[in-house]
Scaffold this active site. Sequence first.
Site, PDB file in Angstrom:
ATOM      1  N   GLU A  90       0.857  -1.204   0.000  1.00 36.21           N
ATOM      2  CA  GLU A  90       0.000   0.000   0.000  1.00 36.21           C
ATOM      3  C   GLU A  90       0.880   1.236   0.000  1.00 36.21           C
ATOM      4  O   GLU A  90       1.839   1.316   0.759  1.00 36.21           O
ATOM      5  CB  GLU A  90      -0.862   0.102   1.275  1.00 36.21           C
ATOM      6  CG  GLU A  90      -2.025  -0.825   1.413  1.00 36.21           C
ATOM      7  CD  GLU A  90      -2.783  -0.556   2.724  1.00 36.21           C
ATOM      8  OE1 GLU A  90      -2.682   0.571   3.267  1.00 36.21           O
ATOM      9  OE2 GLU A  90      -3.470  -1.471   3.195  1.00 36.21           O
TER      10      GLU A  90
ATOM     11  N   GLU B 123     -13.621   5.429   0.143  1.00 42.84           N
ATOM     12  CA  GLU B 123     -14.469   4.496   0.900  1.00 42.84           C
ATOM     13  C   GLU B 123     -15.119   5.255   2.061  1.00 42.84           C
ATOM     14  O   GLU B 123     -14.465   5.606   3.034  1.00 42.84           O
ATOM     15  CB  GLU B 123     -13.623   3.326   1.417  1.00 42.84           C
ATOM     16  CG  GLU B 123     -13.027   2.492   0.298  1.00 42.84           C
ATOM     17  CD  GLU B 123     -12.011   1.466   0.812  1.00 42.84           C
ATOM     18  OE1 GLU B 123     -12.427   0.511   1.496  1.00 42.84           O
ATOM     19  OE2 GLU B 123     -10.808   1.644   0.543  1.00 42.84           O
TER      20      GLU B 123
ATOM     21  N   LYS C 121     -14.994   4.119   6.069  1.00 47.90           N
ATOM     22  CA  LYS C 121     -13.751   3.860   6.800  1.00 47.90           C
ATOM     23  C   LYS C 121     -13.695   4.736   8.049  1.00 47.90           C
ATOM     24  O   LYS C 121     -13.960   5.939   7.987  1.00 47.90           O
ATOM     25  CB  LYS C 121     -12.528   4.147   5.915  1.00 47.90           C
ATOM     26  CG  LYS C 121     -12.296   3.093   4.849  1.00 47.90           C
ATOM     27  CD  LYS C 121     -10.843   3.073   4.387  1.00 47.90           C
ATOM     28  CE  LYS C 121      -9.975   2.353   5.382  1.00 47.90           C
ATOM     29  NZ  LYS C 121      -8.583   2.208   4.921  1.00 47.90           N
TER      30      LYS C 121
ATOM     31  N   GLU D  96      -8.763   9.106   5.725  1.00 49.12           N
ATOM     32  CA  GLU D  96      -8.995   7.673   5.518  1.00 49.12           C
ATOM     33  C   GLU D  96     -10.082   7.418   4.470  1.00 49.12           C
ATOM     34  O   GLU D  96     -10.077   6.376   3.820  1.00 49.12           O
ATOM     35  CB  GLU D  96      -9.384   7.000   6.835  1.00 49.12           C
ATOM     36  CG  GLU D  96      -8.237   6.847   7.813  1.00 49.12           C
ATOM     37  CD  GLU D  96      -7.165   5.888   7.312  1.00 49.12           C
ATOM     38  OE1 GLU D  96      -7.514   4.799   6.826  1.00 49.12           O
ATOM     39  OE2 GLU D  96      -5.968   6.238   7.385  1.00 49.12           O
TER      40      GLU D  96
END
Length: 354
Positions: A247, A301, A304, A310
């Site tokens: 990542e 997203e 999250k 995030e």
Amino acid sequence: MFVPIHGDGFGINYGQIANNLPLPSQVAVLIKSMNVSRIKLYDADPNVLVAFSQSNVEFVIGLGNEFLQNMTNLSKAQTWIQQHVQPYLSQTKITSITVGNEVFNSNDTQLMLNLLPAMQNVHDALVNLGLDQQVSVTTAHSFNIISNSYPPSSGAFRQDLVQYIQPLLDFHAQINTPFLINAYPFFAYKDNPNEVSLNYVLFQPNQGLVDPNTNLHYDNMLYAQIDSVYAAIKAMGHSDIQVRISETGWPSSGDPEEVGATPQNAALYNGNLLKRIEQRQGTPANPSVPIDIYVFALFNENLKPGPASERNYGLYYPNGVPVYNIGLKGYLPQMPMAAKSNVSRHMMEVSYTF
């Protein structure tokens, strides 16, 4: 800024902690149009694996931390492979399983103790089923397992983790699988914006840093981080293990105190990174080994937890619109009406955060 991507060395994390994402069948079209050939999942979602059948996309699938206890039992590990991997292998390219994610970041001693036995059992189950040459076993680590990263040649693992990492490295060497690390120069910049050069973390022109022990010159932080992991592994007696980045990314938005989380910086980080992947660059200490990277993430997203950043690492909004332009010409097919109305509301919310 157009980056011709050939999928070579470029992977993407497809996270699904959201309630407004397109269907996997639509994502399969998007990925194909992006010319991306490698995807990393955090689970073994059968809907995704089926949607990508007969595609040329290679998958890393994940066994979540909540499964590690069960995986310390070989028969349970074998059952999991038979139910979640074997049925899809004839149609979908599953090349690797990550057993756990950032386990050493958990402060859960039992989880840490379970990691290696779980990995060994998943590997042994693959051997028993004749799949170990097709599917490899590894785990992904937070960069926080490194206690010292500067200069890169002095890289070292945290002393309290050595007892777990030494046998883990021995196992990686034995089965010849890579060591995966989640590395985010964004965190270093956000925590020390007055000391860390923004150009250095964004792969922009800068004077860089020289490692006084090796005289190697670093023009970006990610390469220095990668080489510090290689040095830490070498200090544990191994020069036979490849380091890959499972990542990395940059958020396009964040909370007010999250300095640097902007669409402009995210576009520079990921756009410049993709150029370097395309050039098959190696790091200063390993110039002949092209960097191997999974970018985080495919979509924003919205569920999250944690700071706003995030929820804003995506290259795309859930409706397939790029969050910023780095030359990835992706196409998301039309969505069903119900899903579309949810997404348009989300789009309006997101646009206000910039």
